[in-house]
Design an enzyme around this catalytic site. Sequence first.
Site, PDB file in Angstrom:
ATOM      1  N   SER A   1      -7.737 -14.868  -2.375  1.00  0.00           N
ATOM      2  CA  SER A   1      -8.157 -13.502  -2.654  1.00  0.00           C
ATOM      3  C   SER A   1      -9.604 -13.435  -3.129  1.00  0.00           C
ATOM      4  O   SER A   1     -10.184 -14.422  -3.590  1.00  0.00           O
ATOM      5  CB  SER A   1      -7.246 -12.891  -3.726  1.00  0.00           C
ATOM      6  OG  SER A   1      -7.678 -11.610  -4.112  1.00  0.00           O
TER       7      SER A   1
ATOM      8  N   HIS B   1       0.839  -1.194   0.000  1.00  0.00           N
ATOM      9  CA  HIS B   1       0.000   0.000   0.000  1.00  0.00           C
ATOM     10  C   HIS B   1       0.878   1.248   0.000  1.00  0.00           C
ATOM     11  O   HIS B   1       1.960   1.265   0.602  1.00  0.00           O
ATOM     12  CB  HIS B   1      -0.900  -0.006   1.244  1.00  0.00           C
ATOM     13  CG  HIS B   1      -1.921   1.077   1.248  1.00  0.00           C
ATOM     14  ND1 HIS B   1      -1.776   2.236   1.987  1.00  0.00           N
ATOM     15  CD2 HIS B   1      -3.105   1.196   0.592  1.00  0.00           C
ATOM     16  CE1 HIS B   1      -2.834   3.011   1.797  1.00  0.00           C
ATOM     17  NE2 HIS B   1      -3.660   2.406   0.961  1.00  0.00           N
TER      18      HIS B   1
END
Length: 461
Positions: free
Chosen positions: A382, A179
């Site tokens: 995911s 991130h």
Amino acid sequence: MASHFPVNKLSTNGAEPSDHYDREAMMMIPDQNDMGEESNLQVGEDFAVVEPKDEECSVERLHHLSKIVTQFQDHLRERASNYLGYPGNQNCSHYLALSTLLQFNINNAGDPFKKSDHGLHSKKFEVGVLDWFARLWGIDKDEYWGYVTNGGTESNFHGILLGRELLPNGILYTSEESHYSLFKIARMYRMDCETIASLATGEMDCDDLRDKLLMNKDRPAIINITIGTTFKGAVDDLDLVVQTLTDCGFSDNQFYIHCDAAISGFVVPFLKQVPKFTFKKPIGSVSISGHKFLGCPMPCGVLITRRRYINLISRSIEYIASFDTTIAGSRNGHSPIFMWYVLNIKGWKGLKQDVEKCRKNARYLRHRLKKEGISSMLNEMSITVVFERPPDNEFVRHWQLQCLGNMAHVLVMPHVTVEMLERFLYDLIRKRKTWYGKVHPPCLAEDVGICNCACAVHACI
């Protein structure tokens, strides 16, 4: 030379919904020219704050403001129906039961475990939430410390701060898929940072990590592990990272591991036969977002660390009768109540059902894309489906997709239904014929791997 992809100017999506909304809402705002001498202070774009006139009826003004808010609510409802690309769960209607709490200004300033003279706080709810996450991540009540943050970025700031205070000369290692807050943290904390390459899946490349650790053996390592990367939803291999540190000669007191679980922190714990991230392993802290998979209606998060580390930054503040142990001073006292509420409603069983539904829907979307010959990828742990980037900006805005290079993605959150995915697929497949015509779609082999690329070159491999 890169291929030119024409923009579909005749998109049946029509004008961006917000454009229509803004025009309608502006019609309800009083004419700024009627505001007299102070008009130059009031003029702004779109939703300027308009000072009430002395002779104006308060009831009429409240009615006027309510109309604007109601229309904005309708706008949000319409946009939520096409909300596919961002990591936020839009199933929030059950929180209306807590609306009466908005009449109070609730502030959780200071340490959540310390009593305060300030009575309007929700720290009992906060500690209840923290205890739940401590159990989830395998650390005893008397061994952990944590707090409810303003979101994943603040949680990352706190986790890396503890690592830096514990190992002042440490180097921050984080993958290129991390991130963006991690690189901001390195700049703001003035830490040396090594960016680690990633595999096509988005997972940290531990071979590159090994090479860079060996180049800096004389300095401690502060490692950021991502549990669900922002764009591909990849989960870094914690066990392999720990093994790599050991192989490079780093003892337990020479490294600190922070786990950024903002995206998949509510997914991985509910999967069978997959490696878990837990305090039973040599990690220092874990962070998670509350407004993403959990669906709190305001940005919030949780940071959990080992209790023995918090003394590194704790300072007594007399006038708040508490200890300064958090990044923020004043803290949102409503968000812990909202998190506590939804955890009590859903519990472990309800969250597990949400995970199973999201994974099933993500696999369905991936299957349909593959069947249509569209390059796409879905990591095993995911709920993020990556596919070729639509060349039509209007299409991207309508479905609120996140894009990176040649890629776009859909995050299959709990609010995403099969019906919503069917509408998206119908729109994508129909317009894709217009976008490309005789021009081939882009090759995504370098982005998602040859086995996931459906371009003219790799489709038959």
